[in-house]
Design a protein around this motif. Sequence first.
Motif, mmCIF file in Angstrom:
data_model
loop_
_atom_site.group_PDB
_atom_site.id
_atom_site.type_symbol
_atom_site.label_atom_id
_atom_site.label_comp_id
_atom_site.label_asym_id
_atom_site.label_seq_id
_atom_site.Cartn_x
_atom_site.Cartn_y
_atom_site.Cartn_z
ATOM 1 N N THR A 94 0.917 -1.357 0.029
ATOM 2 C CA THR A 94 -0.017 -0.205 -0.190
ATOM 3 C C THR A 94 0.917 1.313 0.094
ATOM 4 O O THR A 94 0.447 2.176 -0.793
ATOM 5 N N ARG A 97 2.624 2.155 -3.452
ATOM 6 C CA ARG A 97 1.497 2.849 -4.136
ATOM 7 C C ARG A 97 1.246 4.276 -3.781
ATOM 8 O O ARG A 97 1.210 5.203 -4.758
ATOM 9 N N SER A 98 1.207 4.541 -2.643
ATOM 10 C CA SER A 98 1.106 5.952 -2.353
ATOM 11 C C SER A 98 2.104 6.931 -2.492
ATOM 12 O O SER A 98 1.771 8.263 -2.880
ATOM 13 N N ASN A 132 -0.004 3.843 6.565
ATOM 14 C CA ASN A 132 -1.107 3.727 5.639
ATOM 15 C C ASN A 132 -2.552 4.140 6.604
ATOM 16 O O ASN A 132 -3.239 5.082 6.188
ATOM 17 N N ARG A 197 -3.014 7.917 0.161
ATOM 18 C CA ARG A 197 -3.975 7.934 -0.594
ATOM 19 C C ARG A 197 -4.418 6.476 -0.741
ATOM 20 O O ARG A 197 -5.846 6.171 -0.984
ATOM 21 N N TYR A 198 -3.895 5.391 -0.644
ATOM 22 C CA TYR A 198 -4.266 4.166 -0.303
ATOM 23 C C TYR A 198 -4.199 3.506 0.886
ATOM 24 O O TYR A 198 -3.420 3.966 1.663
ATOM 25 N N PRO A 202 -4.725 -1.483 -3.750
ATOM 26 C CA PRO A 202 -5.187 -0.540 -4.596
ATOM 27 C C PRO A 202 -6.070 0.261 -4.315
ATOM 28 O O PRO A 202 -6.828 1.166 -5.090
ATOM 29 N N ARG A 204 -8.481 3.046 -2.600
ATOM 30 C CA ARG A 204 -8.140 4.426 -2.152
ATOM 31 C C ARG A 204 -9.114 4.827 -1.082
ATOM 32 O O ARG A 204 -9.977 4.506 -0.812
ATOM 33 N N PRO A 207 -10.973 10.548 -2.185
ATOM 34 C CA PRO A 207 -10.590 11.569 -3.665
ATOM 35 C C PRO A 207 -9.634 12.703 -2.881
ATOM 36 O O PRO A 207 -10.153 13.304 -1.743
ATOM 37 N N SER A 210 -3.667 12.202 0.270
ATOM 38 C CA SER A 210 -2.360 11.982 -0.171
ATOM 39 C C SER A 210 -1.548 11.876 1.115
ATOM 40 O O SER A 210 -1.984 12.194 2.193
ATOM 41 N N GLY A 239 -15.660 4.282 -5.589
ATOM 42 C CA GLY A 239 -14.887 5.636 -5.519
ATOM 43 C C GLY A 239 -15.956 6.702 -4.621
ATOM 44 O O GLY A 239 -15.712 8.020 -4.966
#
Length: 295
Positions: A94, A97-98, A132, A197-198, A202, A204, A207, A210, A239
């Motif tokens: 995770t 990815r961030s 995370n 963000r994550y 994957p 999230r 929106p 970060s 989302g």
Amino acid sequence: MTPGDLKLLVNANSRRGRVSVGPAVGALAAAGLRVTALVVTDSRAAEDLLRAEVERGAPWVVVGGGDGTLSHAANLLAGTNTALGVLPLGTGNTFARSVGVPLDLARAARVVAQGQTTAVDVGRVNGRVFLNSVALGLSAQIARSLDGDLKRRLGLLAWPAVGARVLWRHRALDLTLTSAGGTLRLHTHQLLVANGRYVAGPLRAAPGASVADRQLDVLVFGKGRLVSLLRAGIGWTLGDPALRFSTDELSVRTRRGQEWMSVDGEVTLGTALQLRVQAGALRVRVPRGFDASRV
């Protein structure tokens, strides 16, 4: 940094750790770095090695493992001038990815060797760093039920495999949340406080979230009934997260005694959490041109 000065710390208990030491050294060598590989199986040995790197003024140290390994490393590196180089060898990866680090070993090694160093936020829960998320409720129970062999065999699919079994016997939590915005009393199956963000491979958080927004994002899933939990979970994956608010500090108290909580995948019992964001506290090797606020 001269050849041979760079240390590679690999957690042999991570999903790919046992078989990745040689390939990791090779990938870093192909990217132009010669490293000394240090393989560990317990957190105390890892902490001793990281502390030694900080004390000698190493500009960065490379850590190969999953989110739990990186989280423990960040607990030692946050607030220092030693940056974290990430080789993602875990299940969800995770944090990688961030911060824009590729999951492919060769490309991740090139980021360590040829990327840039940037400062990102970390969260702190009762003083301990998390990268995370901190979770109370269903996901903590699932994490508690996972075993290493299952994660190695199924990867991210281990979560729904175990989750389906845990879901039907899970009881909702009674929580009190306090922040600068006031106090909120909740009856819910899941609370998630996210730094990056994550939050789960994957998936999230929300929106605009970060690792550079100086905020923790607080998400609540459902109102104590399984149908509302499922509805909130489906909305989140599509989302539309159940985001209640963002804050830089948060207090969480359970109203029925100890509950299971997961801190970057590490499960423990607790009744009270003091959470805050520590902005720009961790230096990380990231791809050139990377903007953490726009990932």
